[in-house]
Scaffold this active site. Structure first.
Site, PDB file in Angstrom:
ATOM      1  N   LYS A 289       0.824  -1.208   0.000  1.00 17.26           N
ATOM      2  CA  LYS A 289       0.000   0.000   0.000  1.00 17.26           C
ATOM      3  C   LYS A 289       0.861   1.263   0.000  1.00 17.26           C
ATOM      4  O   LYS A 289       1.945   1.283   0.583  1.00 17.26           O
ATOM      5  CB  LYS A 289      -0.936  -0.016   1.211  1.00 17.26           C
TER       6      LYS A 289
ATOM      7  N   GLY B 167      -7.670   2.806  11.242  1.00 12.59           N
ATOM      8  CA  GLY B 167      -8.482   1.726  10.679  1.00 12.59           C
ATOM      9  C   GLY B 167      -8.393   1.580   9.178  1.00 12.59           C
ATOM     10  O   GLY B 167      -9.111   0.766   8.588  1.00 12.59           O
ATOM     11  N   THR B 168      -7.494   2.327   8.541  1.00 13.33           N
ATOM     12  CA  THR B 168      -7.376   2.268   7.079  1.00 13.33           C
ATOM     13  C   THR B 168      -7.057   0.855   6.591  1.00 13.33           C
ATOM     14  O   THR B 168      -7.731   0.318   5.709  1.00 13.33           O
ATOM     15  CB  THR B 168      -6.268   3.235   6.598  1.00 13.33           C
ATOM     16  N   GLY B 169      -6.019   0.244   7.172  1.00 11.02           N
ATOM     17  CA  GLY B 169      -5.619  -1.088   6.730  1.00 11.02           C
ATOM     18  C   GLY B 169      -6.675  -2.137   7.012  1.00 11.02           C
ATOM     19  O   GLY B 169      -6.891  -3.052   6.202  1.00 11.02           O
ATOM     20  N   CYS B 170      -7.348  -1.999   8.156  1.00  9.11           N
ATOM     21  CA  CYS B 170      -8.406  -2.957   8.514  1.00  9.11           C
ATOM     22  C   CYS B 170      -9.535  -2.917   7.484  1.00  9.11           C
ATOM     23  O   CYS B 170      -9.972  -3.964   6.978  1.00  9.11           O
ATOM     24  CB  CYS B 170      -8.960  -2.630   9.895  1.00  9.11           C
TER      25      CYS B 170
ATOM     26  N   THR C 212      -6.958   8.644   9.955  1.00  7.45           N
ATOM     27  CA  THR C 212      -6.728   7.458   9.124  1.00  7.45           C
ATOM     28  C   THR C 212      -6.716   6.169   9.946  1.00  7.45           C
ATOM     29  O   THR C 212      -6.277   5.131   9.465  1.00  7.45           O
ATOM     30  CB  THR C 212      -5.401   7.598   8.365  1.00  7.45           C
TER      31      THR C 212
END
Length: 457
Positions: free
Chosen positions: A175, A211-214, A209
């Site tokens: 990412k 929780g973006t990856g979750c 941001t």
């Protein structure tokens, strides 16, 4: 009817921004039934992690077995897997049931607090990532997994290939959120074909941001659960997370959470806005003769904005493309309402919403002094502004006149009025603008001041 089912195997974030809470929101936003296998409970907020309590690995494995053998799992994702025993338990269950797995190799919270034990890093690489269909490291995580520092797009491409070839997941997504540049560019590498693809989105400047990856990995799992091709699932996930970041929530004193429900809420609100406009335009049609007398030379329009949190610019305001015209003496909408169809009424609405977020609709009509007097007698609050008093810098700036005038009218009476009017200027036709909470509210005010009975709301 087959209901797609996705499972999140992850930790609980007490602030609700990341972990299983973010995953479940994302699953449901994409129309997928969500289930949970809890791996840890964290005491955390937008500033950091205060405490962690791991779940017994046997209980983690039992949770996966329980839902898989009864409800079924079409796809799953992992988040926080903090210890080697938990990873081993998860791997056993995944191999047993054989569902596709998306691995978000969570190593640190947004605050920088570690979420994985140091001795579990090798277990992550040896046990979890090899069984993944998709693995989604950010740049720091990719650096750990690939063994070198990832700070450029070329680094990300090299890391994706190294992770795929050495750890054997089917697809690697490095990412781009931690990289630099005007765009957030994710590198997608397909191990079997050796193909690279890129996912690009504008970089959104926000600190919220968490929780973006979750949410991104959960969205991919949701797509796989629905039977989408992996690339299509990944592409939609990128769109969802970009939307979730754009409409992130300014909560707490640190990194506020992203908003995966925006994906669903925007669609619902846009439908509602168009539906309400159509109802009001139907009333216009029923009173076309009377309203036709008050269509100005520049024509009229009726606009309605998304709720204030989602209304950022004219593209978030729906109106009639081609306006409401005077045809054979009657008011006639030129077409069905569409978002972004009018910069004129949108400018009034967006300015007014800064002062009263509930006032989301407006319509401009021909100026008539009798209508102004009638409005006052009916108890409507009326205000005005003088376009001749515009400062030179306002006149020189494209699109600045209406916001300036609207603010002058609001300040003159201390709140948002029902009606704002101006008497024009050189080359500018006088007009009346009727404001309301909904299009029906606006139309009923219009019918009142032109002497017609109010319609049902």
């Amino acid at each position: 009817m087959k209901i797609p089912r996705a499972l999140t195997i992850a930790g609980l974030d007490s602030s609700g921004g990341a972990g299983i809470t973010a995953d479940i929101k994302t699953f449901h936003a994409l129309g997928v039934y969500g289930m949970v296998a809890l791996t840890a409970v964290t005491a955390q907020n937008t500033l950091g992690v205060r405490a962690v309590q791991e779940i017994d690995p046997a209980v983690v494995e039992a949770q996966i077995d329980a839902v898989a053998e009864d409800i079924g799992v079409d796809a799953a994702k992992t988040g926080m897997l903090s210890s080697s025993p938990i990873m081993e338990a998860v791997a056993r269950a995944v191999r047993r049931w054989g569902f596709p797995l998306v691995v978000d190799p969570v190593m640190y919270a947004k605050s920088g607090d570690p979420l994985i034990r140091a001795d579990a890093m090798e277990t992550l690489k040896r046990v979890i990532i090899p069984i993944a269909k998709v693995v989604t490291p950010n740049a720091p995580e990719a650096s750990h997994l690939a063994g070198f520092h990832v700070e450029s797009l070329d680094d990300a491409k090299r890391a994706a290939k190294v992770i795929a070839e050495e750890l054997h997941p089917e697809i690697v997504i490095v990412k781009g959120g931690h990289l630099t540049g005007d765009e957030s560019i994710d590198i997608v590498y397909f191990r079997d074909s050796g193909e690279y693809r890129e996912l690009r989105a504008p970089r959104i400047e926000t600190k919220n941001t968490h929780g973006t990856g979750c949410s991104f990995s959960a969205a991919i799992a949701a797509g796989l659960a629905k039977g989408l091709h992996p690339w299509e699932a990944i592409r939609i996930a990128k769109e969802l997370i970009t939307t979730a970041i754009k409409y992130s929530l300014p909560l707490g004193h640190g990194h506020g959470p992203v908003n995966p429900m925006a994906w669903l809420e925007l669609k619902a609100y846009r439908f509602e806005v168009i539906d309400e406009l159509n109802k009001a335009l139907d009333i216009v049609g029923r009173n076309a003769d009377s309203i036709g007398n008050y269509i100005p030379e520049v024509q009229s329009n009726l606009g309605y904005a998304l709720p204030a949190f989602y209304a950022r610019d004219a593209s978030d305001v729906a109106a009639v493309p081609g306006r409401i015209v005077k045809y054979l003496g009657k008011a006639k909408p030129s077409g069905p309402p569409t978002f972004g169809a009018s910069s004129h009424v949108a400018s009034y609405i967006l300015t007014v919403m800064k002062y009263d977020p509930e006032v989301r609709a407006a319509m401009n009509i021909k100026y008539d002094s009798e209508l102004i007097e009638r409005a006052r007698k009916l108890g409507l609050l009326v205000s005005s502004y003088d376009r001749r008093q515009e400062p030179p810098e306002i006149k020189a700036k494209e699109g600045a006149s209406i916001p300036w005038g609207t603010e002058q009218a609001i300040k003159a009476v201390g709140r948002v009025p029902d009606i704002i009017y101006h008497l024009g200027d050189w080359g500018k036709e006088p007009e009346i603008v009727i404001l309301g909470k909904t299009p029906m509210d606006v139309i009923n005010k219009l019918l009142m001041i032109i002497g017609r009975a109010k319609e049902g709301s």
